[in-house]
Structure formats: structure tokens, C-alpha cells
Design an enzyme around this catalytic site. Structure first.
Site, PDB file in Angstrom:
ATOM      1  N   TYR A 140       0.816  -1.213   0.000  1.00 11.27           N
ATOM      2  CA  TYR A 140       0.000   0.000   0.000  1.00 11.27           C
ATOM      3  C   TYR A 140       0.857   1.274   0.000  1.00 11.27           C
ATOM      4  O   TYR A 140       0.429   2.305  -0.506  1.00 11.27           O
ATOM      5  CB  TYR A 140      -0.883   0.046   1.256  1.00 11.27           C
ATOM      6  CG  TYR A 140      -2.224  -0.631   1.131  1.00 11.27           C
ATOM      7  CD1 TYR A 140      -2.326  -1.964   0.747  1.00 11.27           C
ATOM      8  CD2 TYR A 140      -3.396   0.060   1.423  1.00 11.27           C
ATOM      9  CE1 TYR A 140      -3.558  -2.582   0.663  1.00 11.27           C
ATOM     10  CE2 TYR A 140      -4.633  -0.566   1.341  1.00 11.27           C
ATOM     11  CZ  TYR A 140      -4.706  -1.879   0.958  1.00 11.27           C
ATOM     12  OH  TYR A 140      -5.921  -2.490   0.879  1.00 11.27           O
ATOM     13  N   LYS A 195       2.948 -15.273   3.028  1.00 12.16           N
ATOM     14  CA  LYS A 195       3.157 -16.057   1.810  1.00 12.16           C
ATOM     15  C   LYS A 195       4.646 -16.378   1.732  1.00 12.16           C
ATOM     16  O   LYS A 195       5.335 -16.065   0.748  1.00 12.16           O
ATOM     17  CB  LYS A 195       2.636 -15.255   0.601  1.00 12.16           C
ATOM     18  CG  LYS A 195       2.605 -16.015  -0.719  1.00 12.16           C
ATOM     19  CD  LYS A 195       1.556 -17.118  -0.801  1.00 12.16           C
ATOM     20  CE  LYS A 195       1.709 -17.904  -2.081  1.00 12.16           C
ATOM     21  NZ  LYS A 195       0.863 -19.115  -2.122  1.00 12.16           N
ATOM     22  N   ASP A 227      -3.141 -18.156   1.053  1.00 12.40           N
ATOM     23  CA  ASP A 227      -4.126 -18.874   0.226  1.00 12.40           C
ATOM     24  C   ASP A 227      -4.840 -19.939   1.050  1.00 12.40           C
ATOM     25  O   ASP A 227      -6.065 -20.083   0.996  1.00 12.40           O
ATOM     26  CB  ASP A 227      -3.465 -19.470  -1.029  1.00 12.40           C
ATOM     27  CG  ASP A 227      -2.179 -20.250  -0.745  1.00 12.40           C
ATOM     28  OD1 ASP A 227      -1.665 -20.193   0.394  1.00 12.40           O
ATOM     29  OD2 ASP A 227      -1.689 -20.927  -1.678  1.00 12.40           O
ATOM     30  N   ASP A 251      -6.570  -6.787   4.394  1.00 13.57           N
ATOM     31  CA  ASP A 251      -7.682  -6.152   3.679  1.00 13.57           C
ATOM     32  C   ASP A 251      -8.581  -7.223   3.072  1.00 13.57           C
ATOM     33  O   ASP A 251      -9.807  -7.208   3.245  1.00 13.57           O
ATOM     34  CB  ASP A 251      -7.122  -5.241   2.586  1.00 13.57           C
ATOM     35  CG  ASP A 251      -8.214  -4.590   1.764  1.00 13.57           C
ATOM     36  OD1 ASP A 251      -9.203  -4.126   2.368  1.00 13.57           O
ATOM     37  OD2 ASP A 251      -8.098  -4.560   0.524  1.00 13.57           O
ATOM     38  N   ASP A 255     -12.545  -8.747   4.518  1.00 16.53           N
ATOM     39  CA  ASP A 255     -13.785  -8.752   3.723  1.00 16.53           C
ATOM     40  C   ASP A 255     -14.353 -10.172   3.653  1.00 16.53           C
ATOM     41  O   ASP A 255     -15.551 -10.388   3.799  1.00 16.53           O
ATOM     42  CB  ASP A 255     -13.535  -8.256   2.281  1.00 16.53           C
ATOM     43  CG  ASP A 255     -13.832  -6.776   2.114  1.00 16.53           C
ATOM     44  OD1 ASP A 255     -13.633  -6.025   3.099  1.00 16.53           O
ATOM     45  OD2 ASP A 255     -14.248  -6.360   1.010  1.00 16.53           O
TER      46      ASP A 255
HETATM   47  C1  IPM Z   1     -10.535  -1.023   3.971  1.00 16.56           C
HETATM   48  C2  IPM Z   1     -10.728  -0.470   2.592  1.00 16.56           C
HETATM   49  C3  IPM Z   1      -9.582   0.450   2.227  1.00 16.56           C
HETATM   50  C4  IPM Z   1      -8.309  -0.348   2.300  1.00 16.56           C
HETATM   51  C5  IPM Z   1      -9.711   1.166   0.879  1.00 16.56           C
HETATM   52  C6  IPM Z   1     -11.020   1.903   0.742  1.00 16.56           C
HETATM   53  C7  IPM Z   1      -8.549   2.087   0.620  1.00 16.56           C
HETATM   54  O1  IPM Z   1     -10.881  -1.491   1.667  1.00 16.56           O
HETATM   55  O2  IPM Z   1     -10.450  -0.231   4.930  1.00 16.56           O
HETATM   56  O3  IPM Z   1     -10.489  -2.236   4.110  1.00 16.56           O
HETATM   57  O4  IPM Z   1      -7.927  -1.003   1.321  1.00 16.56           O
HETATM   58  O5  IPM Z   1      -7.679  -0.350   3.339  1.00 16.56           O
HETATM   59 MG    MG Z   2     -11.052  -3.414   2.543  1.00 12.21          MG
END
Ligand code: IPM
Ligand code: MG
Length: 363
Positions: A140, A195, A227, A251, A255
Site C-alpha cells: 500500500y 506467503k 491462500d 484487507d 472482507d
Molecule cells: C478497507 C478499505 C480500504 C483499504 C480502501 C477503501 C482504501 O478497503 O479499509 O479495508 O484497502 O484499506
Molecule cells: Mg477493505
């Protein structure tokens, strides 16, 4: 008095932050806490006004407050802007600016929502995970990065783009301490995700995590390739207690983990620097521009982020429990926003969900 910066952002950000603010006010009335809210712009809305997604004024306000509550940033209409002006850049910018290197993402499972998950109830029931995501390093922020034209063997220009996945041992060490301490406060199991079978950066990661583990003999450490971790999270989420990982793996895995709980709209997060300075609280989900202004988004992730603020910034566990139980109470009565609605539930809007939670705020 608690001074809170409200950075509502874009898309559904303003609506969900409004509900969290209402809940904090209701909490303030019950526990006799005074909140002062300072509004500041971030993301696309800041770009509209200042031609930059993260204005200096916003950073100043954040520094002056005790904690920051953030909604979400981003909208498709900014997708064509140069990288530096994109709303997402503001989010990365404020994390870096406030040195928020540790991001805690608890995966909370409400028994009331077990049937909302795409996974089978027997797989998810009893799941209780905290993902400790490193937040200010990795691909990042790594340099060099960019896009350039290189000549191929026939002398034709070909565009290349690259980012650098890079961690220093210091960065790994400090997140390791946060992760081991988090594990110590829980079931004392830490799984480090990397990884290391392919990446040099992961080999250093694994080495440092293992080195730091010597200081935490009561925590059982394991390592897992990312993975495999992605697969195991779905196959058997209950095996995990605390997970520590780098920025991009965290990240993606967070999710994915939100689907265990039933919706991306449920997972809160806390981002901290652990030096006593201002921390930032935000839902893990994005700005969902397609839902903007429809009063349809789920405010629970943001409301639970406010609960985390009470716990971590204001050391008020009672307040955390009150908010958490209010959310639980409303869910057990069958109230659901669109994202978690099923036949037979009571469908409510964003603001109705917020109101229902406020009504349940009591000692
Ligand atoms: C998160 C989001 C952010 C990230 C984006 C919006 C930059 O996906 O907070 O998880 O990748 O950190
Ligand atoms: Mg995210």
C-alpha cells in the site's frame, strides 16, 4: 468530555455516521458522558471543496480530538482522477498521518444472524476472531512505485506499473507485539498469515513474528500461508482466535471474514498507534455509492465502531457492552436492514435501525 471528529466521507458515509452519532448521544444521556462532535471533510467531498481529498484542516481537527469516527470514502465518479487525488488516498493518508499502524477487525457473530450467513450454521456458530491487520506499510505504501514506459526487444514502448511489497523488521515487530497482546487478552492463540513460500518480505515477517513470540510463551503461535488461510476461514473459521497479517492480506481476509457474520455491513474496526494518541474507528466496508441517499445502508458496523471507540479510546467497557447489547437486542427482535433481510424479518431503513438501537441503550 469526549471530543470526537466525525469524518463522514462519501456515499453512505454521512448516513451511517449520523446513526452512530445518535447512538453515542443516547449513550451519553444514559451514562452522563458529554460528547463534542467536530465535523471535517474527507474523500470525494473534500476534493469537491478543496481540490484535495485530505485537507490539512481535517488532519488538524483529527489531531485536536480524542478520537475519530469515519464513515467511508470513494465514488465511481472519482475513478478517473490521478491516484494522488482519489478519495481512497485520503484514507491511506490519514492512517499514515496519525500513525495508525494497528488495525483491529473483530469478526463478531450474532447468534440472531446465523442464518444470514452464506455458510452453514454448524460451521460458523461460536466463531470469534480478531484480525490484527498492519495498516501503514506493505504494498500500500511501498516505494518505488509507479507506471512507466519501457522499450521491448523491438523498440516498442510497453507500459509497466509496479508497487513494492516491503516491510522493515521494526514495522513487523511492533504489529507483532499488538497481536500477541491481543491474543493474550483472548484465547491465547495467534495465527500469523503470510506467503513465505514465495515472498522474501513474508520470510522476514515469519522470522520476526517467531522471534517476538519468545516473549509471549503463554500464546500458541502458528503460521499459515494466505491462500490456505482464505480457504480455512470458510472451511473451519472456529479454528482461529487471533490472526495477524500484513496490510493487503488483512484487507482481503477481513472482507472474506465478514461473510461469516452475514454481511459486510456488520464489521467494525479500530485503528491505533498505541502511543496514547488519537485513534480512528470505521466500518470495514466501503462507501457503497449505489446505496447513497436511499436510507437503506446497514449502520451497525459504524455503530459497533463507535462501541470500540468507547472501549479502546475511552477505556469504558460498560459503554461498549451497552451498545453491543443494544444491537443484539434489536436483531433479536427481528429488525433487519436490506443487506441482512430475509422473508419474515422486519425490514427497516438506516435511520429506523439507528432509532431502534438508541431505544435499547440503557444500563
Ligand atoms: C478497507 C478499505 C480500504 C483499504 C480502501 C477503501 C482504501 O478497503 O479499509 O479495508 O484497502 O484499506
Ligand atoms: Mg477493505
Amino acid at each position: 468530555m469526549h471530543k470526537i471528529a466525525l469524518l463522514r466521507g462519501d456515499g453512505i458515509g454521512p448516513e451511517i455516521v449520523e446513526e452512530a452519532k445518535k447512538v453515542l448521544e443516547a449513550l451519553g444521556a444514559v451514562l452522563d458522558i458529554r460528547f463534542e462532535f467536530c465535523e471535517a471533510l474527507i474523500g470525494g467531498c473534500a476534493y469537491e471543496k478543496y481540490k484535495k481529498p485530505l485537507p490539512d484542516e481535517t488532519i488538524e481537527i483529527a489531531h485536536r480530538c480524542d478520537a475519530v469516527l469515519l464513515g467511508a470514502v470513494g465514488d465511481w465518479k472519482y475513478d478517473t482522477l490521478p491516484n494522488e487525488l482519489r478519495p481512497e488516498k485520503a484514507l491511506l493518508g490519514i492512517r499514515k498521518e496519525l500513525n495508525l499502524f494497528a488495525n483491529l477487525r473483530p469478526v463478531v457473530i450474532f447468534d440472531e444472524l446465523i442464518s444470514s450467513s452464506a455458510l452453514k450454521p454448524q460451521i460458523i456458530k461460536g466463531t470469534d476472531i480478531v484480525i490484527v491487520r498492519e495498516l501503514t506499510g506493505d504494498v500500500y505504501f511501498g516505494t518505488p512505485k509507479g507506471m512507466e514506459v519501457r522499450l521491448d526487444s523491438e523498440g516498442r514502448g510497453v507500459r509497466y506499473a509496479y508497487n513494492n511489497m516491503i516491510y522493515s523488521e521494526k514495522e513487523i515487530e511492533r504489529i507483532a507485539h499488538v497481536a500477541f497482546k491481543t491474543a493474550q487478552s483472548r484465547r491465547k492463540k495467534l495465527c500469523s498469515v503470510d506467503k513465505a513460500n514465495v515472498l522474501d518480505v513474508s520470510q522476514l515477517w515469519r522470522e520476526i513474528i517467531t522471534y517476538v513470540s519468545k516473549q509471549y510463551p503463554d500464546v500458541e503461535l502458528s503460521h499459515m500461508y494466505v491462500d490456505n488461510a482464505a480457504m480455512q476461514l470458510i472451511a473451519n473459521p472456529k479454528q482461529f482466535d487471533t490472526i495477524v497479517t500484513g496490510n493487503i492480506f488483512g484487507d482481503i481476509l477481513s472482507d472474506e471474514a465478514s461473510m461469516i457474520s452475514g454481511s459486510l455491513g456488520l464489521l467494525p474496526s479500530a485503528s491505533m498507534s498505541y502511543d496514547g494518541s488519537v485513534a480512528l474507528y470505521e466500518p470495514i466496508h466501503g462507501s457503497a455509492p449505489d446505496l447513497r441517499g436511499q436510507n437503506a445502508a446497514n449502520p451497525i458496523a459504524t455503530i459497533l465502531s463507535a462501541a470500540m471507540m468507547m472501549k479502546y479510546s475511552f477505556k469504558n467497557n460498560e459503554a461498549y457492552e451497552i451498545i453491543f447489547n443494544a444491537v443484539k437486542g434489536v436483531l433479536s427482535e427481528g429488525y433487519r436492514t436490506k443487506d441482512i433481510f430475509k422473508e419474515g424479518d422486519k425490514l427497516v431503513s438506516t435511520s429506523q435501525m439507528g432509532d431502534a438501537i438508541c431505544e435499547k441503550i440503557s444500563r
